[in-house]
Design an enzyme around this catalytic site. Structure first.
Site, PDB file in Angstrom:
ATOM      1  N   LYS A  80       7.956 -15.115  -3.210  1.00  0.00           N
ATOM      2  CA  LYS A  80       7.336 -15.707  -2.305  1.00  0.00           C
ATOM      3  C   LYS A  80       7.029 -17.507  -2.199  1.00  0.00           C
ATOM      4  O   LYS A  80       6.838 -17.558  -1.625  1.00  0.00           O
ATOM      5  CB  LYS A  80       6.096 -14.738  -2.033  1.00  0.00           C
ATOM      6  CG  LYS A  80       5.987 -12.932  -1.677  1.00  0.00           C
ATOM      7  CD  LYS A  80       5.090 -12.477  -1.624  1.00  0.00           C
ATOM      8  CE  LYS A  80       5.645 -10.828  -0.686  1.00  0.00           C
ATOM      9  NZ  LYS A  80       5.209 -10.413  -1.028  1.00  0.00           N
ATOM     10  N   ALA A 100       1.797 -14.304  -3.759  1.00  0.00           N
ATOM     11  CA  ALA A 100       0.634 -12.572  -4.696  1.00  0.00           C
ATOM     12  C   ALA A 100       1.729 -11.684  -4.275  1.00  0.00           C
ATOM     13  O   ALA A 100       1.819 -11.991  -2.962  1.00  0.00           O
ATOM     14  CB  ALA A 100      -0.294 -12.614  -4.072  1.00  0.00           C
ATOM     15  N   ASP A 101       1.939 -10.871  -4.783  1.00  0.00           N
ATOM     16  CA  ASP A 101       1.872  -9.146  -4.110  1.00  0.00           C
ATOM     17  C   ASP A 101       1.099  -8.088  -5.195  1.00  0.00           C
ATOM     18  O   ASP A 101       0.698  -9.073  -6.226  1.00  0.00           O
ATOM     19  CB  ASP A 101       3.786  -8.705  -5.093  1.00  0.00           C
ATOM     20  CG  ASP A 101       3.984  -8.051  -4.189  1.00  0.00           C
ATOM     21  OD1 ASP A 101       4.425  -7.856  -2.547  1.00  0.00           O
ATOM     22  OD2 ASP A 101       4.363  -7.356  -4.449  1.00  0.00           O
ATOM     23  N   THR A 102       1.178  -6.614  -4.177  1.00  0.00           N
ATOM     24  CA  THR A 102       0.269  -6.386  -4.721  1.00  0.00           C
ATOM     25  C   THR A 102       1.400  -5.368  -5.167  1.00  0.00           C
ATOM     26  O   THR A 102       2.021  -4.624  -4.465  1.00  0.00           O
ATOM     27  CB  THR A 102      -1.764  -5.908  -4.149  1.00  0.00           C
ATOM     28  OG1 THR A 102      -1.490  -7.053  -4.002  1.00  0.00           O
ATOM     29  CG2 THR A 102      -2.437  -4.716  -5.146  1.00  0.00           C
TER      30      THR A 102
END
Length: 185
Positions: free
Chosen positions: A51, A67-69
């Site tokens: 990203k 960011a990724d969760t």
């Protein structure tokens, strides 16, 4: 220099604003590529990097945060549910159980790249099928990893957490601040 958040998540924007970080939001439009040989931690860091990189390539003089969760239970990554049945399946896995929420963050400024992750544990109370159905009817679960938001209606079913609350929301603010301080110095 601008700070750019490469995410359309309103929760991440709220956390950056809470940190008094003025930023632009330019969501990545790249298709996420997941290498099945990676561990969940490696997956989330790879997605955060993808990203950030997709935006940073067009903004080389700015600082980009990707960011990724993900939610992980029994080594299975629970992303955003595809439909109602998938949401029920995920919430049924999580109820009366402990899972991990892992957020990967990637900071890119020019040639500087810093990618890290933070993991927190969340334990849910038991839930009935009726509890799950009621929750799905109250909350938009379809844009949330694991089909829940810790800050939403689901909070009543949380027994306890271990780790950073904001990580579970979608951006580990204290750890992010430490990494941003490194870029500034």
């Amino acid at each position: 220099m601008n700070i750019i958040l490469a995410s359309k998540s309103p929760r991440r924007t709220e956390i950056l604003s809470m940190m008094n970080i003025d930023h632009l939001v330019i969501p990545s439009k790249e298709k996420e590529v997941i290498d099945p040989s990676l561990t969940p931690t490696e997956v989330v860091m790879s997605l955060a990097y993808q990203k950030a990189k997709s935006i940073a390539v067009n903004y080389p003089n700015d600082l980009v945060i990707g960011a990724d969760t993900i939610v992980v239970i029994n080594n299975e990554i629970l992303g955003k549910p595809k439909d109602y049945n998938d949401a029920v399946r995920m919430l049924s896995l999580l109820e009366n159980n402990t899972h991990q929420v892992i957020t990967g963050v990637s900071i890119i400024k020019g040639n500087y790249i810093d990618t890290f992750h933070v993991a927190s544990n969340v334990t849910f109370k038991p839930m009935t099928k009726e509890d799950i159905d009621n929750y799905i009817s109250l909350e938009n679960v379809y844009d949330k990893a694991g089909s829940y938001a810790i800050q939403g209606e689901y909070a009543t079913f949380i027994d306890h957490i271990e780790g950073d609350y904001y990580n579970i929301v979608g951006l580990p603010k204290d750890e992010l601040q430490k990494h941003l301080d490194k870029v500034a110095n």
